[in-house]
Motif scaffolding. Structure first.
Motif, PDB file in Angstrom:
ATOM      1  N   ASP A  82      16.994  97.199 132.874  1.00 33.13           N
ATOM      2  CA  ASP A  82      17.965  97.380 131.790  1.00 33.13           C
ATOM      3  C   ASP A  82      19.168  98.165 132.258  1.00 33.13           C
ATOM      4  O   ASP A  82      19.799  98.858 131.469  1.00 33.13           O
ATOM      5  CB  ASP A  82      17.294  98.081 130.601  1.00 33.13           C
ATOM      6  N   THR A  83      19.500  98.108 133.507  1.00 33.11           N
ATOM      7  CA  THR A  83      20.686  98.700 134.152  1.00 33.11           C
ATOM      8  C   THR A  83      20.726 100.217 134.107  1.00 33.11           C
ATOM      9  O   THR A  83      21.753 100.809 134.404  1.00 33.11           O
ATOM     10  CB  THR A  83      22.014  98.162 133.549  1.00 33.11           C
ATOM     11  N   ASN A  84      19.634 100.883 133.709  1.00 39.19           N
ATOM     12  CA  ASN A  84      19.660 102.350 133.668  1.00 39.19           C
ATOM     13  C   ASN A  84      18.774 102.946 134.725  1.00 39.19           C
ATOM     14  O   ASN A  84      17.742 102.383 135.070  1.00 39.19           O
ATOM     15  CB  ASN A  84      19.134 102.867 132.323  1.00 39.19           C
ATOM     16  N   LEU A  85      19.220 104.118 135.207  1.00 41.16           N
ATOM     17  CA  LEU A  85      18.307 104.927 136.013  1.00 41.16           C
ATOM     18  C   LEU A  85      17.832 106.037 135.092  1.00 41.16           C
ATOM     19  O   LEU A  85      18.624 106.656 134.406  1.00 41.16           O
ATOM     20  CB  LEU A  85      19.043 105.589 137.186  1.00 41.16           C
ATOM     21  N   ARG A  86      16.540 106.288 135.090  1.00 39.29           N
ATOM     22  CA  ARG A  86      16.020 107.315 134.188  1.00 39.29           C
ATOM     23  C   ARG A  86      15.469 108.460 134.995  1.00 39.29           C
ATOM     24  O   ARG A  86      14.773 108.262 135.995  1.00 39.29           O
ATOM     25  CB  ARG A  86      14.937 106.735 133.292  1.00 39.29           C
ATOM     26  N   LEU A  87      15.744 109.647 134.505  1.00 41.64           N
ATOM     27  CA  LEU A  87      15.268 110.854 135.169  1.00 41.64           C
ATOM     28  C   LEU A  87      14.116 111.409 134.358  1.00 41.64           C
ATOM     29  O   LEU A  87      14.223 111.629 133.154  1.00 41.64           O
ATOM     30  CB  LEU A  87      16.410 111.872 135.211  1.00 41.64           C
ATOM     31  N   TRP A  88      12.978 111.620 135.001  1.00 43.67           N
ATOM     32  CA  TRP A  88      11.784 112.129 134.325  1.00 43.67           C
ATOM     33  C   TRP A  88      11.296 113.372 135.049  1.00 43.67           C
ATOM     34  O   TRP A  88      11.521 113.546 136.227  1.00 43.67           O
ATOM     35  CB  TRP A  88      10.637 111.122 134.375  1.00 43.67           C
ATOM     36  N   LYS A  89      10.501 114.178 134.309  1.00 48.89           N
ATOM     37  CA  LYS A  89       9.827 115.295 134.958  1.00 48.89           C
ATOM     38  C   LYS A  89       8.565 114.762 135.623  1.00 48.89           C
ATOM     39  O   LYS A  89       7.882 113.908 135.071  1.00 48.89           O
ATOM     40  CB  LYS A  89       9.374 116.316 133.912  1.00 48.89           C
ATOM     41  N   ALA A  90       8.225 115.309 136.778  1.00 45.78           N
ATOM     42  CA  ALA A  90       6.979 114.876 137.415  1.00 45.78           C
ATOM     43  C   ALA A  90       5.763 115.389 136.652  1.00 45.78           C
ATOM     44  O   ALA A  90       4.766 114.689 136.514  1.00 45.78           O
ATOM     45  CB  ALA A  90       6.929 115.368 138.856  1.00 45.78           C
ATOM     46  N   LYS A  91       5.843 116.590 136.137  1.00 45.07           N
ATOM     47  CA  LYS A  91       4.753 117.102 135.293  1.00 45.07           C
ATOM     48  C   LYS A  91       5.291 117.199 133.885  1.00 45.07           C
ATOM     49  O   LYS A  91       6.200 117.969 133.621  1.00 45.07           O
ATOM     50  CB  LYS A  91       4.318 118.491 135.757  1.00 45.07           C
ATOM     51  N   ALA A  92       4.733 116.428 132.973  1.00 38.55           N
ATOM     52  CA  ALA A  92       5.360 116.221 131.668  1.00 38.55           C
ATOM     53  C   ALA A  92       5.540 117.495 130.865  1.00 38.55           C
ATOM     54  O   ALA A  92       6.489 117.629 130.117  1.00 38.55           O
ATOM     55  CB  ALA A  92       4.529 115.233 130.861  1.00 38.55           C
ATOM     56  N   SER A  93       4.616 118.463 130.994  1.00 37.76           N
ATOM     57  CA  SER A  93       4.742 119.645 130.154  1.00 37.76           C
ATOM     58  C   SER A  93       5.209 120.848 130.950  1.00 37.76           C
ATOM     59  O   SER A  93       4.993 121.975 130.559  1.00 37.76           O
ATOM     60  CB  SER A  93       3.411 119.947 129.474  1.00 37.76           C
ATOM     61  N   GLU A  94       5.862 120.580 132.067  1.00 35.57           N
ATOM     62  CA  GLU A  94       6.297 121.697 132.890  1.00 35.57           C
ATOM     63  C   GLU A  94       7.486 122.382 132.242  1.00 35.57           C
ATOM     64  O   GLU A  94       8.321 121.740 131.609  1.00 35.57           O
ATOM     65  CB  GLU A  94       6.716 121.138 134.239  1.00 35.57           C
TER      66      GLU A  94
END
Lengths: 536, 452
Positions: free
Chosen positions: B353-365
Motif C-alpha cells: 500500500d505504498t507505505n513504510l510503517r515503523l513499529w516497536k520491536a517490543k510492543a509494550s516497551e
C-alpha cells in the motif's frame, strides 16, 4: 586485681568465635534464606532443561549466601534475652526484678491500666505493633498509640462488644457487637454495619487477602472481602457454637476449636473443612499458630496444652495445665493465660521442646481474657476483667523490622503508599491452601491411580463451581423459586454424573476382569477391536 | 541475671529534618513475608495485564511512494536512515525519527528490486527490472549537503546496464564487492562496469542473495527451482545446493551465530539451517498462513522479524517454532520487505500500500529515557512473568492476540487440514506391518535432496 581478671574474662568471652562457629552460623542463616531444599535433577532426561535449572539453582544459592552475609550490616539490632545466673531459674524472676535492670525507655511498657466497670477487655495489635485496639465487654472501644502511649480515640457503643480486630491498618477496625459486626474509622465514626455476620463471637482479619472472617453464635463461619464488600464464603460448620478462632499466618487458613475437642481448618472456597483433627478429650479452650506455619498449640478443658506438628498432624508435646488463651510471639515464645496467671514458655535452642520460661501472676481478682504479644517488641499485653496490662518478656519480639513489611515509625505518606501497594497485591481467595508453596508447581497428570481423596476434592470443586454459576432472572412470571432451586439441583447432578458413571464403569470393569481368564494375546492396535472377548 | 529488652529510640528510626530522606530498614527474613508465591503470582498476572494495556506497537507510517515498496536497505553506520525502493523505480532515503524523506534517488525506469549499502555507508547499490545496476554516493556529508540544498534529487555515481533483469543485490562485508542476482549470480566491484565473476548452477533465475556477516566470502542464494545454494567466492564452483519443496523468497544470516541462516519460504514457514549441515533444518518456524516474503534478524541474533503475503508482520525467537508477536493493520496490505533497525528496538515494514510503517520491536516497551526505578520495575515484571508464564491464567492472557478474521479462518483451516493428514498417517501406520511406514520429522520433510 579481681576487676582486672573480670575484665579479662569479659574480653576473652567477647573474642570472635572460631571459624567453625562462624561457618555454622552462616550455614544456618543461608538455610533460612534458601526457603527449602534444592530440587534434584537426577531423573531429568532433558539435558538442556537440566542445565538451565541447575544454573538457576546456583543463582538461588548465591542469593541466599549474599543475603546471609549482608545480615550483619542490614540488621544491627540484636534480640532481647533473659539469662539466669547460678541456681536462679528464669521462671522465678519477677517483673519488678526485670524492671530494676532495664532502662527507662522500656519501663514505659510495663504498666497496668485499671478500668474496673467496663468488663473484660480484648486487644488487638496492628501488624507493626504501634497501635492497639481495645474493646471492653460493656461497650468501651478505643485505639491506643503504643509508642507515644496516647489514646487516639475512645468511644462507648452502648452494647456488648465481644471482639475487636484491626483491618489492614490503624485507620479501620471492626467490632463484634451484640447483634452485628460494625466497622469503625479511626475517628470513631461507624462506617459499616455488617449484618450478614450476625452475632459474631470472634473476628479475624486475613491481611494478604483483605478478608474479614467471623464465627457467630450459631457456629457459622463468614468470610467477607472488605475492599468491595462481597461475602466470599459463609459456611455452617455443623459443630456448634464456638468462640475459639485463629488464623494461621503462614497459609491464611482459619482454625476453629470446637466443644467436642476437634480442631477444624477452613478456607473460603470450600464448604467442608480442609482438616478435622481430634485434639482434646474435652472442649478446646484456646488455639494459637506459630508464624512458621508448622506448629500449633491447643489448650483444652481437659487440663492439657498440646503442641502439634501441622505437617504430619501429630502431637509433639503435651503439657499439663489450663489455658484460656494462647499466643505465639514472633520469636516462638508461647504465652498461656488462665485465671490470673500467665505462663510464658520457650523452646530451648530451636528444638521444639517447650519448657517454662517466665511466669507472671496478677492480682487475685483479675480474670485474664486475652493475651497478645506486641510485634517487634519484647512486650506481652494482657487484657483482663479489670482493664489491661503490659509486661516485659525479653526475647519475645523480632528486633529488626523491614520498612516495607511493617514499620512502627510509619509516616502518613508511607501508610498511604503501603495501602495502595497492598491492594495491588491483594491475593484472591482461591490462593488459600494448606501448603502455600504449591502455587506454580506441576500437577501430576497421571490419571490411572486417582486416589479416593483426590477424586472427592475434584467432585467438590466441580460442585462448588456449579453452585456459583449465576442463573438468569426470568420475567413474566417464569421466575418461581421452586423452579430455580430445581435448576440448581439439576446443575449439581449434571456435574456429578460423569464421576458416578466412572465409578460404575470401574466396578463393572473389575467384575469383568475377575471373570476373564488370564490369557493375554498381544495384538496390534488396529486389530484389537476384533479380539475375541470372553462373554461375561 | 542478665537481661536485655529491645529498646528503640524514636530518633534512630525517624528523620531529623524534613529535607532528609526517610530512613529505610530491611530484613530479608522469609518468615516475615508469608505466602510469597501467591503474591508473586498475583503480580505476574497484573504484569501481564499491564503489558496488554501498554501494547501500542505502531509508531507511524512514512508515506511518499506512489507504488508498492519492494525493497529496503539499512545503512550500517547510521541508525536514523533507511533507504526504500518502490515498484515504479523511486528510491528514497527516509529519516526515521521525523518519518520524512531526506532525499530521493530517481533514475530507475522499472521496479527497483534490490537495494544495499556498503559497510562504510558511502555507496548505495540499487538494481531493478530495467536491467540496470546503479551506484549512488551516500556518504553522510553528501546527504547533509543535499538535504540543505533545494534540489532534492541526486545523480548516480555510475550506471551499469546488463542483459537481463536483476532481482536482488547484496554487499560484501567490509569490501568493495557486491553480488547481484538475476539470470545468474554476478559478482561486481565498485569501480568496474562489468561483473568480475559469474556463477550459475541449473538454468533458473536466482531470486535472492545474502552475504555472510561473519565469513565475508560465503554467500547464500535462493533460486526459482526451489533451491538454496551456498557459494564461496574463493572457489570456482558453488559449494552446496539443497532443494526444497517450495521456493525460498529470502534468506537472513544470524548476525550473532553466522553459521546459521533462516530461509523464508513460500509455504508460510521459515526454516533455520546450520550451513554445515543442510540435510535437516535446525528449526521450523510456523505461524504464517501465506508465503513469507522477507526476513530480517535483530542485531542481538536472538529473534527475527518476518513479513508475509498474508498482510502481517511476525516476530519469532531464533529457536522457537511459533511466533511471539504479530502486527497487523487494516491498512497494511501485502508486506514485501521488513527490516530491523540498527539498535534492535524498531522494525520497519514496507508493503504493497505504498507505505513504510515503523513499529516497536517490543510492543509494550517504554520509549525514551527510562528512570532507573522504572527500569528495575520492568526487569522485575519480566522476571516474574517468566517464572509464572506456564500457569494457565497467565499464559492465556499472554498469548491472546486479536487476529484479523481472514487470518484466523485460514489458520483454523490449515490446522484442520494438517490434523486430518496426521490422523490418516497414524491410521496407515497402525494398519500396516510395523516398520513399513515411516514418517519423516518435519525438519527433513520439506527438503527433497542435497547436492554436493
Amino acid at each position: 586485681m579481681d576487676e582486672g581478671q573480670e575484665n579479662q574474662a569479659i574480653i576473652t568471652k567477647k573474642k570472635p568465635s572460631t571459624h567453625q562457629d562462624i561457618s555454622d552460623e552462616l550455614d544456618l542463616k543461608i538455610k533460612k534464606y534458601l526457603r527449602g531444599e534444592a530440587a534434584s535433577f537426577e531423573d531429568l532426561k532433558d539435558r538442556k532443561l537440566k542445565r538451565q535449572l541447575s544454573v538457576r539453582e546456583e543463582l538461588y544459592g548465591n542469593a541466599a549466601k549474599a543475603a546471609a552475609k549482608a545480615e550483619k550490616w542490614l540488621m544491627p539490632n540484636e534480640g532481647g534475652y533473659l539469662e539466669a545466673e547460678g541456681i536462679e531459674k528464669t521462671w522465678r524472676i519477677k517483673q519488678e526484678a526485670i524492671a530494676k535492670e532495664v532502662g527507662l525507655v522500656n519501663l514505659r511498657n510495663l504498666y497496668d491500666i485499671v478500668l474496673p466497670d467496663l468488663g473484660p477487655y480484648t486487644l488487638d495489635f496492628t501488624s507493626s505493633g504501634r497501635y492497639m485496639a481495645v474493646g471492653g465487654r460493656k461497650g468501651h472501644l478505643g485505639i491506643v498509640d503504643m509508642i507515644n502511649l496516647s489514646l487516639i480515640k475512645e468511644l462507648q457503643v452502648g452494647e456488648t462488644v465481644r471482639d475487636v480486630v484491626f483491618l489492614h491498618n490503624e485507620l479501620f477496625f471492626a467490632a463484634a457487637q451484640k447483634k452485628f459486626v460494625y466497622m469503625y474509622n479511626r475517628e470513631g465514626t461507624e462506617i459499616h454495619c455488617l449484618r450478614e455476620h450476625g452475632a459474631a463471637l470472634k473476628l479475624q482479619f486475613l491481611k494478604n487477602h483483605f478478608l474479614l472472617a467471623s464465627v457467630n453464635k450459631f457456629g457459622q463461619l463468614h468470610y467477607q472481602d472488605i475492599t468491595m464488600g462481597d461475602m466470599v464464603g459463609n459456611f455452617r460448620t455443623g459443630l456448634g457454637r464456638t468462640n475459639v478462632m485463629e488464623v494461621n499466618p503462614f497459609n491464611a487458613v482459619v482454625g476453629l476449636g470446637h466443644a467436642g475437642g476437634t480442631v477444624t481448618m477452613w478456607k473460603p472456597t470450600s464448604s467442608a473443612p480442609l482438616v478435622k483433627m481430634l485434639c482434646h478429650h474435652g472442649p478446646v479452650s484456646a488455639l494459637a499458630f506459630h508464624s512458621n506455619g508448622h506448629l500449633m498449640a491447643t489448650a483444652g478443658k481437659d487440663k492439657r496444652i498440646k503442641l502439634w506438628d501441622l505437617r504430619k498432624f501429630e502431637p509433639l508435646q503435651t503439657i499439663t495445665g489450663h489455658a484460656n488463651t494462647l499466643d505465639f510471639s514472633q520469636k516462638g515464645l508461647l504465652a498461656c493465660g488462665s485465671g490470673s496467671f500467665v505462663r510464658v514458655m520457650n523452646d530451648v535452642s530451636g528444638t521444639q521442646n517447650y519448657s517454662n520460661y517466665m511466669n507472671h501472676s496478677m492480682a487475685k481478682g483479675y480474670q485474664i481474657g486475652r493475651l497478645a504479644f506486641r510485634p517487634y517488641e519484647d512486650v506481652l499485653a494482657i487484657g483482663h476483667s479489670m482493664g489491661w496490662s503490659s509486661i516485659l518478656i525479653p526475647g519475645a519480639g523480632e528486633p529488626n523490622f523491614d520498612t516495607w513489611v511493617a514499620n512502627p515509625f510509619e509516616t502518613s505518606k508511607q501508610r498511604r503508599e503501603k495501602e495502595v501497594r497492598s491492594l495491588l497485591d491483594k491475593l484472591p481467595a482461591e490462593t488459600i491452601m494448606l501448603d502455600p508453596s504449591k502455587i506454580g508447581t506441576v500437577k501430576s497428570t497421571r490419571r490411572e491411580k486417582v486416589t479416593k481423596q483426590e477424586r472427592e476434592t475434584e467432585i467438590e470443586a466441580a460442585v462448588e463451581a456449579a453452585k456459583s454459576t449465576k442463573l438468569k432472572n426470568k420475567t413474566k412470571g417464569r421466575n418461581k423459586p421452586g423452579k430455580k432451586m430445581q435448576k440448581k439441583q439439576d446443575a449439581i447432578a449434571r456435574v456429578k454424573r460423569p464421576y458416578l458413571e466412572e465409578k460404575i464403569n470401574e466396578e463393572q470393569n473389575i467384575s469383568q476382569k475377575k471373570q476373564k481368564t488370564s490369557e493375554n494375546v498381544e495384538l496390534p492396535k488396529s486389530l484389537q477391536r476384533f479380539a475375541r472377548k470372553k462373554s461375561s | 541475671m542478665k537481661v536485655k529488652v529491645i529498646s528503640r529510640s524514636v530518633d534512630d528510626f525517624t528523620r531529623e529534618r524534613s529535607q532528609d530522606l526517610q530512613r529505610v530498614f530491611r530484613n530479608y527474613d522469609p518468615s516475615l513475608r508469608t505466602q510469597e508465591k501467591a503474591v508473586e503470582y498475583v503480580r505476574a498476572l497484573n504484569a501481564v495485564k499491564l503489558d496488554k494495556i501498554f501494547a501500542r506497537p505502531f509508531i507511524g507510517a512514512m508515506d511518499g511512494h506512489i507504488d508498492g515498496v519492494s525493497c529496503m536497505a539499512k545503512n550500517p553506520t547510521q541508525l536514523k536512515w533507511i533507504f526504500s525502493g518502490a515498484m515504479d523505480g523511486d528510491i528514497r532515503l527516509w529519516d526515521i525519527a521525523s518519518r520524512r524523506t531526506v532525499c530521493q534517488f530517481p533514475g530507475h525506469q522499472g521496479a527497483v528490486r534490490g537495494l544495499t549499502v556498503s559497510t562504510d555507508g558511502r555507496m548505495l547499490v540499487s538494481c531493478g527490472t530495467d536491467c540496470t545496476v546503479r551506484l549512488w554516493n551516500t556518504s553522510a556529508d553528501n546527504i547533509m549537503e543535499l538535504s540543505n540544498s533545494t534540489k532534492n534529487s541526486v545523480e548516480p555515481a555510475s550506471v551499469h546496464v546488463g542483459k537481463n533483469a536483476y532481482l536482488a543485490v547484496d554487499h560484501q562485508w567490509d569490501s568493495e564487492l557486491f553480488a547481484t542476482a538475476g539470470a545468474q549470480l554476478d559478482i561486481w566491484n565498485h569501480n568496474r562496469s562489468e561483473p568480475i565473476n559469474s556463477f550459475q548452477w541449473g538454468s533458473d533465475s536466482v531470486i535472492s542473495v545474502r552475504f555472510n556477516p561473519g565469513e565475508p566470502n560465503l554467500l547464500a542464494t535462493s533460486a526459482n527451482d526451489r533451491s538454496i545454494m551456498l557459494y564461496d567466492l574463493r572457489m570456482v564452483s558453488p559449494v552446496r545446493k539443497m532443494i526444497m519443496m517450495t521456493k525460498t523468497n529470502s534468506i537472513a544470516w544470524n548476525p550473532m551465530e553466522p553459521i546459521n541462516f533462516t530461509a523464508a519460504n513460500e509455504d508460510g514457514n521459515c526454516y533455520s539451517y546450520d550451513a554445515r549441515k543442510l540435510d535437516e533444518a535446525k528449526c521450523v518456524h510456523r505461524d504464517h498462513v501465506s508465503a513469507v516474503m522477507d526476513i530480517d534478524y535483530s542485531p542481538t541474533g536472538r529473534e527475527f522479524v518476518t513479513g508475509s503475503y498474508d498482510r502481517t508482520v511476525r516476530f519469532f525467537y531464533y529457536n522457537s517454532g511459533h511466533s511471539r508477536e504479530i502486527y497487523h493493520t487494516k491498512r497494511m496490505q501485502r508486506v514485501f520487505c521488513v527490516k530491523f533497525s540498527g539498535d534492535g528496538s524498531y522494525v520497519i515494514s514496507g508493503s504493497d500500500d505504498t507505505n513504510l510503517r515503523l513499529w516497536k520491536a517490543k510492543a509494550s516497551e517504554q520509549l525514551g529515557v527510562v528512570l532507573p526505578r522504572e527500569r528495575k520495575k520492568h526487569e522485575y515484571h519480566a522476571a516474574i512473568k517468566k517464572r509464572y508464564m506456564h500457569l494457565p491464567e497467565v499464559k492465556r492472557i499472554e498469548r491472546h492476540r486479536h487476529l484479523p478474521k481472514p487470518i484466523y479462518k485460514a489458520a483454523t483451516l490449515m490446522r484442520a487440514m494438517s490434523d486430518a493428514r496426521k490422523r490418516k498417517e497414524e491410521r496407515r501406520k497402525a494398519h500396516s506391518a510395523p516398520g513399513s511406514v515411516t514418517t519423516q520429522p518435519l525438519r527433513r520433510r520439506r527438503i527433497i535432496k542435497e547436492v554436493e
